[in-house]
Design a protein around this motif. Structure first.
Motif, short mmCIF file in Angstrom:
data_model
loop_
_atom_site.label_atom_id
_atom_site.label_comp_id
_atom_site.label_asym_id
_atom_site.label_seq_id
_atom_site.Cartn_x
_atom_site.Cartn_y
_atom_site.Cartn_z
N ASN A 114 31.67 23.69 -12.22
CA ASN A 114 30.98 24.80 -11.57
C ASN A 114 31.97 25.65 -10.78
OD1 ASN A 114 28.40 24.00 -12.48
ND2 ASN A 114 28.30 22.47 -10.85
N PHE A 115 31.76 26.95 -10.80
CA PHE A 115 32.65 27.86 -10.07
C PHE A 115 31.92 29.18 -9.87
CE2 PHE A 115 33.31 28.27 -14.59
CZ PHE A 115 33.36 29.63 -14.82
N THR A 116 32.42 29.96 -8.93
CA THR A 116 31.83 31.27 -8.66
C THR A 116 32.64 32.36 -9.33
OG1 THR A 116 33.10 31.67 -6.65
CG2 THR A 116 31.02 30.42 -6.42
N ALA A 117 32.04 33.54 -9.42
CA ALA A 117 32.73 34.69 -10.01
C ALA A 117 33.96 35.07 -9.20
CB ALA A 117 31.76 35.87 -10.11
N VAL A 118 33.85 35.00 -7.88
CA VAL A 118 34.98 35.33 -7.01
C VAL A 118 36.14 34.36 -7.23
CG1 VAL A 118 35.77 35.50 -4.62
CG2 VAL A 118 33.56 36.42 -5.25
N GLU A 119 35.84 33.08 -7.34
CA GLU A 119 36.88 32.08 -7.57
C GLU A 119 37.61 32.36 -8.88
OE1 GLU A 119 35.58 27.87 -5.61
OE2 GLU A 119 34.34 28.57 -7.28
N VAL A 146 31.39 51.21 -15.39
CA VAL A 146 30.90 49.82 -15.35
C VAL A 146 31.66 48.98 -14.33
CG1 VAL A 146 30.05 49.89 -17.72
CG2 VAL A 146 32.37 49.10 -17.28
N ALA A 147 32.89 49.38 -13.99
CA ALA A 147 33.66 48.61 -13.00
C ALA A 147 32.97 48.62 -11.64
CB ALA A 147 35.07 49.18 -12.88
N ARG A 148 32.29 49.70 -11.32
CA ARG A 148 31.57 49.77 -10.05
C ARG A 148 30.40 48.78 -10.04
NH1 ARG A 148 33.38 54.33 -7.35
NH2 ARG A 148 34.38 55.93 -8.63
N ILE A 149 29.80 48.58 -11.20
CA ILE A 149 28.68 47.64 -11.31
C ILE A 149 29.18 46.20 -11.24
CG2 ILE A 149 26.84 46.80 -12.84
CD1 ILE A 149 26.64 49.68 -13.91
N PHE A 150 30.24 45.90 -12.01
CA PHE A 150 30.75 44.53 -12.04
C PHE A 150 31.33 44.10 -10.69
CE2 PHE A 150 31.42 45.27 -16.80
CZ PHE A 150 30.26 44.59 -17.13
N ALA A 151 31.78 45.07 -9.90
CA ALA A 151 32.36 44.73 -8.60
C ALA A 151 31.32 44.17 -7.64
CB ALA A 151 33.01 45.97 -7.98
N LEU A 152 30.07 44.55 -7.81
CA LEU A 152 29.03 44.10 -6.87
C LEU A 152 28.85 42.59 -6.86
CD1 LEU A 152 26.43 46.97 -7.39
CD2 LEU A 152 27.81 46.56 -5.35
N PRO A 153 28.73 41.94 -8.04
CA PRO A 153 28.65 40.47 -8.04
C PRO A 153 30.01 39.81 -8.25
CG PRO A 153 27.96 41.30 -10.16
CD PRO A 153 28.37 42.49 -9.36
N SER A 154 31.10 40.60 -8.12
CA SER A 154 32.49 40.10 -8.25
C SER A 154 32.81 39.58 -9.64
CB SER A 154 32.77 39.01 -7.20
OG SER A 154 32.62 39.54 -5.90
N VAL A 155 32.21 40.16 -10.67
CA VAL A 155 32.52 39.79 -12.05
C VAL A 155 33.85 40.42 -12.45
CG1 VAL A 155 31.85 40.18 -14.46
CG2 VAL A 155 30.15 39.43 -12.79
N THR A 156 34.74 39.61 -13.00
CA THR A 156 36.05 40.11 -13.44
C THR A 156 35.88 40.96 -14.69
OG1 THR A 156 37.10 38.08 -12.62
CG2 THR A 156 38.37 39.44 -14.16
N GLN A 157 36.50 42.14 -14.68
CA GLN A 157 36.52 43.01 -15.85
C GLN A 157 37.97 43.18 -16.28
OE1 GLN A 157 35.07 46.98 -15.15
NE2 GLN A 157 35.67 47.73 -17.17
N ILE A 158 38.25 42.93 -17.57
CA ILE A 158 39.60 43.10 -18.10
C ILE A 158 39.54 44.08 -19.26
CG2 ILE A 158 41.64 41.97 -19.06
CD1 ILE A 158 40.70 39.35 -17.88
N SER A 159 40.12 45.26 -19.06
CA SER A 159 40.14 46.27 -20.13
C SER A 159 41.37 46.10 -20.99
CB SER A 159 40.11 47.68 -19.54
OG SER A 159 40.27 48.64 -20.57
N TYR A 160 41.22 46.38 -22.27
CA TYR A 160 42.31 46.28 -23.22
C TYR A 160 42.90 47.64 -23.57
CZ TYR A 160 38.41 47.55 -26.22
OH TYR A 160 37.32 48.18 -26.75
N ALA A 161 42.35 48.74 -22.99
CA ALA A 161 42.86 50.06 -23.38
C ALA A 161 42.66 51.14 -22.32
CB ALA A 161 42.19 50.52 -24.69
#
Length: 450
Positions: free
Chosen positions: A406-411, A146-161
């Protein structure tokens, strides 16, 4: 199949999907946080719609930690984000890559046009999904997908494990962060443990996934480079089960092995199968547990577990989630029966509450607090705090107001990446690889003395 309706608060909206029966809980808010948790297990293997039909109460509780942490922030008298509220959109992945990808795409869906998925059609385009940050997943194999998918629109992913070293490679996973340390630290700690006891030979059991393969490769490199004999290494296949020839062959290898310690660097579901076979063979060995099973209730309650021998385990930094146990006791009367009824799931696999004195916090499995862990749950709590602090700085919130909304995913990613905060005496910040300033603790459990 279970009924799948969840009423977390009177404002929550529960969605059930007739196609796959996967749990999904949603609470609207000004700022949405996504969640990927494998709340159920036992994925179907037959062709047709994918579904899971066995719930995991500990994972349900971890989901509840995320909900609790968000509610706590929303309800503070001195609001961290004045006039703004957090919402959540949490999906059940069953710990399965295919289902996790589907959930990730759903999180990126344009709310105004549900048929349009917010993945850039070109590098220059920058669509903005409503959900700009996601907590999850647990397994490295799933997080990598899923990290490869979230990277496309620059969505932050934080894993806990997810601890695989591969996830530290920013050129592959630019928006991936985690609140647990990389396996690089864990494998080094395992090597140091072996060296401390002057063991000359070990055996390694890994698995055919990113977690098991990378962990095994790292251990092999450390041991062979320091003249420690690896008696055997076994990589368990993806379809490993108690009836497979691999299981029988592995038990026999363990039986004849002269290794002074056996390292199990694989999922807890695989470990359970192996240890049940070990118990049937009445084998007694010294074990080294990776973080996936070192504190697993599912492993510790295996019948006959006291016969397997001493276990040295590595765990994430531990701490209690402030107020969470009291919250569980007040919301669900401290019992698994009430908790599962809240989820409208069957409590048939658990003891009757009358056998448990939850007021005195006994260790009976019908007491809900029995399933609250101090490692992954705290990592989830930290993830929420890091997100909140990143947003506070980004939106310039102070003195009862925020300068922007308002803010962007990258910000948001750039601000979260720079966060350096202390939460209940735990200082957390991220290095250039997105790994936190945390390490591992070691536990020792001798089942024969339990």
């Amino acid at each position: 199949m279970f009924l799948l309706k969840l009423l977390v608060t009177f404002m929550s909206v529960f969605h059930s999907c007739s196609e796959n029966n996967n749990l999904h809980v949603y609470l609207p808010g000004d700022i949405m946080i996504g969640g990927l948790f494998h709340q159920q297990t036992n994925r179907t293997e037959e062709p047709g719609p994918i579904s899971c039909d066995e719930f995991n109460i500990q994972m349900l509780l971890r989901t509840q930690v995320m909900i609790y942490a968000i509610q706590e922030i929303n309800q503070r008298s001195l609001r961290l984000l004045p006039n703004l509220t957090f919402g959540y959109d949490i999906y059940d992945t069953c710990g399965d890559v295919s289902l996790a990808i589907r959930a990730a795409l759903q999180l990126l869906t344009n709310q105004s046009d549900p048929q349009k998925c917010l993945i850039p059609s070109s590098i220059d385009s920058s669509p903005q999904p409503e959900t700009k940050v996601v907590i999850g997943e647990r397994y490295s194999e799933v997080s990598i997908a899923v990290a490869r998918i979230f990277a496309l629109p620059s969505v932050t992913q934080i894993s806990y494990a997810s601890t695989s070293e591969l996830l530290s490679k920013k050129y592959k996973f630019p928006t991936f962060l985690r609140t647990v340390s990389s396996d690089r630290f864990q494998t080094t700690a395992i090597y140091e443990l072996v060296k401390y006891f002057s063991w000359q030979s070990v055996a390694i059991v890994g698995s055919d996934d990113e977690y098991g393969k990378y962990g095994t490769d790292s251990l092999l490199q450390l041991f062979r480079g320091n003249y420690i004999c690896v008696d055997f290494e076994e990589i368990l296949p993806g379809n490993f089960n108690e009836n497979s020839t691999t299981a029988g062959d592995l038990i026999e290898k363990i039986n004849v092995s002269t290794a002074e310690a056996i390292i199990m660097f694989t999922k807890d579901s695989n470990v359970r199968i192996v240890l049940e076979g070990v118990i049937k063979k009445k084998l007694n060995r010294t074990w080294i547990a990776s973080d996936t099973w070192s504190t697993s209730h599912e492993i510790f309650k295996i019948q006959g577990i006291e016969s397997i021998g001493p276990v040295f385990g590595f765990i994430f930094k531990q701490n209690d989630v402030p107020g969470f146990e009291d919250y569980i006791r007040s919301e669900f009367n401290g019992s698994t029966k009430a908790f599962l009824s809240h989820y409208q799931l069957s409590p048939n696999n658990f003891e009757d509450d009358t056998e448990c004195n939850c007021e005195n916090k006994t260790s009976s499995q019908s007491c809900l607090h029995y399933y609250i862990d101090r490692d992954e749950s705290y990592s989830i709590y930290l993830a929420v705090q890091v997100i909140a602090e990143g947003l506070r700085v980004l939106l310039r919130c102070d003195n009862g107001s925020c300068d922007r909304t308002n803010f962007t995913a990258v910000e948001l990613f750039k601000e979260i990446r720079k966060v350096n905060i202390s939460v209940d005496n735990t200082n957390i910040y991220f290095n250039k690889s997105g790994d936190p300033s945390l390490g591992y603790d070691m536990v020792f459990w001798n089942p024969s003395k339990s």
